[in-house]
Design a protein around this motif. Structure first.
Motif, short mmCIF file in Angstrom:
data_model
loop_
_atom_site.label_atom_id
_atom_site.label_comp_id
_atom_site.label_asym_id
_atom_site.label_seq_id
_atom_site.Cartn_x
_atom_site.Cartn_y
_atom_site.Cartn_z
N GLY A 24 0.82 -1.21 0.00
CA GLY A 24 0.00 0.00 0.00
C GLY A 24 0.85 1.26 0.00
O GLY A 24 2.08 1.21 -0.17
N PRO A 25 0.23 2.41 0.21
CA PRO A 25 0.95 3.68 0.12
C PRO A 25 2.00 3.87 1.20
O PRO A 25 3.04 4.48 0.96
CB PRO A 25 -0.16 4.72 0.25
CG PRO A 25 -1.30 4.00 0.92
CD PRO A 25 -1.22 2.60 0.44
N PHE A 26 1.76 3.35 2.39
CA PHE A 26 2.73 3.50 3.47
C PHE A 26 3.97 2.65 3.22
O PHE A 26 5.10 3.05 3.50
CB PHE A 26 2.08 3.11 4.80
CG PHE A 26 2.78 3.65 6.02
CD1 PHE A 26 2.88 5.02 6.24
CD2 PHE A 26 3.33 2.79 6.94
CE1 PHE A 26 3.52 5.51 7.37
CE2 PHE A 26 3.98 3.26 8.07
CZ PHE A 26 4.07 4.64 8.28
N ASP A 37 6.65 -5.70 -6.03
CA ASP A 37 6.30 -5.74 -7.45
C ASP A 37 5.30 -4.67 -7.83
O ASP A 37 5.28 -4.19 -8.97
CB ASP A 37 5.71 -7.11 -7.81
CG ASP A 37 6.72 -8.23 -7.67
OD1 ASP A 37 7.73 -8.19 -8.37
OD2 ASP A 37 6.49 -9.13 -6.84
N ARG A 38 4.44 -4.28 -6.89
CA ARG A 38 3.38 -3.32 -7.21
C ARG A 38 2.95 -2.60 -5.94
O ARG A 38 2.94 -3.19 -4.85
CB ARG A 38 2.18 -4.04 -7.84
CG ARG A 38 1.03 -3.14 -8.25
CD ARG A 38 -0.09 -3.95 -8.89
NE ARG A 38 0.37 -4.65 -10.09
CZ ARG A 38 -0.29 -5.65 -10.67
NH1 ARG A 38 -1.44 -6.08 -10.16
NH2 ARG A 38 0.19 -6.23 -11.76
N PHE A 39 2.55 -1.34 -6.09
CA PHE A 39 2.01 -0.57 -4.98
C PHE A 39 0.66 0.04 -5.37
O PHE A 39 0.40 0.30 -6.55
CB PHE A 39 2.95 0.58 -4.59
CG PHE A 39 4.18 0.14 -3.86
CD1 PHE A 39 4.12 -0.29 -2.55
CD2 PHE A 39 5.41 0.17 -4.50
CE1 PHE A 39 5.27 -0.68 -1.87
CE2 PHE A 39 6.57 -0.22 -3.84
CZ PHE A 39 6.49 -0.65 -2.53
N TYR A 40 -0.15 0.30 -4.35
CA TYR A 40 -1.37 1.09 -4.52
C TYR A 40 -1.18 2.42 -3.80
O TYR A 40 -0.51 2.48 -2.76
CB TYR A 40 -2.58 0.34 -3.97
CG TYR A 40 -3.11 -0.70 -4.93
CD1 TYR A 40 -4.09 -0.38 -5.86
CD2 TYR A 40 -2.61 -1.99 -4.91
CE1 TYR A 40 -4.57 -1.33 -6.75
CE2 TYR A 40 -3.09 -2.95 -5.79
CZ TYR A 40 -4.06 -2.61 -6.71
OH TYR A 40 -4.53 -3.55 -7.59
N ASP A 41 -1.76 3.45 -4.34
CA ASP A 41 -1.57 4.79 -3.79
C ASP A 41 -2.58 5.17 -2.73
O ASP A 41 -2.50 6.26 -2.14
CB ASP A 41 -1.59 5.83 -4.92
CG ASP A 41 -0.37 5.71 -5.82
OD1 ASP A 41 0.71 5.34 -5.31
OD2 ASP A 41 -0.49 5.98 -7.04
N ALA A 53 -10.56 -4.57 -0.24
CA ALA A 53 -9.22 -4.15 -0.65
C ALA A 53 -8.19 -5.22 -0.28
O ALA A 53 -7.25 -5.49 -1.04
CB ALA A 53 -8.86 -2.82 -0.01
N ASN A 54 -8.35 -5.83 0.88
CA ASN A 54 -7.46 -6.92 1.29
C ASN A 54 -7.52 -8.07 0.30
O ASN A 54 -6.50 -8.67 -0.07
CB ASN A 54 -7.84 -7.38 2.70
CG ASN A 54 -6.80 -8.23 3.37
OD1 ASN A 54 -6.75 -8.31 4.60
ND2 ASN A 54 -5.93 -8.88 2.63
N THR A 163 0.26 -2.44 11.48
CA THR A 163 -0.07 -3.55 10.59
C THR A 163 0.26 -3.21 9.14
O THR A 163 -0.18 -2.19 8.62
CB THR A 163 -1.56 -3.91 10.70
OG1 THR A 163 -1.88 -4.20 12.06
CG2 THR A 163 -1.88 -5.13 9.84
N VAL A 164 1.01 -4.07 8.51
CA VAL A 164 1.41 -3.88 7.12
C VAL A 164 0.22 -4.06 6.19
O VAL A 164 -0.59 -4.98 6.36
CB VAL A 164 2.52 -4.89 6.73
CG1 VAL A 164 2.74 -4.93 5.23
CG2 VAL A 164 3.81 -4.54 7.46
#
Length: 338
Positions: A24-26, A37-41, A53-54, A163-164
């Motif tokens: 995620g963004p954090f 490999d990928r992130f969400y903003d 979302a999980n 929590t990650v």
């Protein structure tokens, strides 16, 4: 093969063929961003709830792991996964999307290594040719369930952990035909439930440390090893408080580890400028750090042998409200670059 009282040795040395790691963004601002490999903003991931979302985190990470090996879902025999949300619904709903025969696992933050140990067992004894396994967590969904919604703005003590928001998944398969070195699952030690009578849900690291120590010591005893066998021993999410406690307890048992020998995923993933109190936690913590950063370091030659020990606090909102203490567990998996 059973070794000692609770360890498995895998003579076939199942291979970790590929991985998918999503955050995620954090996490994008953390120390290990290059290994994702990928992130969400944002935390919504285009969904209308954090629980959905999980689920997306899981689906994306699995899809990435499969794509790296040019695999389709029909090439995989079993899907082993879990998370922190009630009845592990994000995992089960993701399993619905893939329709791969499914084992839903709950070991709290120990789930990543519970899954990898079982995947290694299945592949080693020809119960499967390829298995997808991993774990995930979502910060806002977990906060809402176990503590307070993030909108509440409740303050936390220094012992608390963050929590990650992330998912880490791997394709584990028969590596007999692989000619070049790769990460292989060589053994696993299954943890016992340990409860030292602690009841503070804001000090998970301290509660889980005795379970980690019990499993690490059990691993050494079963396999006749000592810490020098491994280039790195890493716990899942004990963070600052739990890691220090574990080091002291291991020393009492005759295992003196240096800061370089023993690290913790909860202290690796975020930077010092990120306000995470004691460190990180969640099933996604050990899963993303192992399947991203640590395996990448193995491929670079930094480590040849890693003992990954994922720790879990087996409480629920109900048991906390009823005044129960916190039972904990840890599972260890030996990964060697062979």
């Amino acid at each position: 093969m059973l070794k000692g009282s609770r360890s498995w040795v895998f003579p076939a040395q199942p291979a970790i063929l590929s991985t998918g790691v999503v955050g995620g963004p954090f996490e994008k601002k953390g120390k290990l961003a290059v290994d994702f490999d990928r992130f969400y903003d944002d935390l919504w991931l285009g969904q209308d709830s954090y629980e959905k979302a999980n689920r997306v985190l899981i689906e994306d990470a699995v899809e990435i792991a499969l794509e790296k090996q040019s695999l389709k879902k029909d090439d995989v025999q079993f899907f082993l996964t879990g998370d922190l949300i009630n009845q592990i619904t994000p995992s089960s709903f993701a399993a619905r999307s893939y329709a791969i025969p499914y084992f839903g696992l709950f070991g709290a933050c120990s789930t990543s290594m519970e899954g990898l140990a079982l995947a290694g067992f299945m592949v080693n004894y020809q119960g499967a040719d390829k298995v997808v396994t991993g774990a995930s967590s979502h910060n806002a969904a977990t906060e809402k369930q176990f503590r307070y919604p993030t909108e509440y703005g409740g303050q936390k003590p220094p012992t608390a952990q963050w929590t990650v928001t992330g998912a880490g998944y791997a394709v584990v398969g028969n590596g007999a035909g692989i000619s070049t070195p790769c990460p292989r699952v060589t053994s696993a030690t299954i943890g016992k439930v340990i409860d030292m009578g602690l009841s503070d849900p804001f000090n998970m690291g301290g509660a889980m440390a005795p379970a980690a120590v019990d499993t690490i010591a059990g691993h050494f005893q079963d396999l006749g090893r000592d810490p020098s066998y491994y280039d790195l021993i890493v716990t899942g999410d004990l963070a600052a408080i739990g890691r220090q406690t574990a080091m002291e307890m291991l020393k009492e048992k005759g295992y003196s580890l240096t800061d370089k020998q023993y690290q913790d995923c909860g202290l690796l993933i975020y930077g010092k400028d990120q306000p995470v109190q004691s460190g990180a936690s969640g099933p996604g913590c050990s899963a993303t750090v192992l399947y991203g950063h640590l395996l990448n370091e193995m491929k670079k030659g930094t480590y040849k042998r890693i003992l990954m020990v994922a720790t879990g606090a087996l409480l629920s909102p109900v048991t906390f409200q009823q005044g129960e203490t916190i039972p904990c567990i840890a599972h260890a998996v030996s990964i060697e670059f062979l």
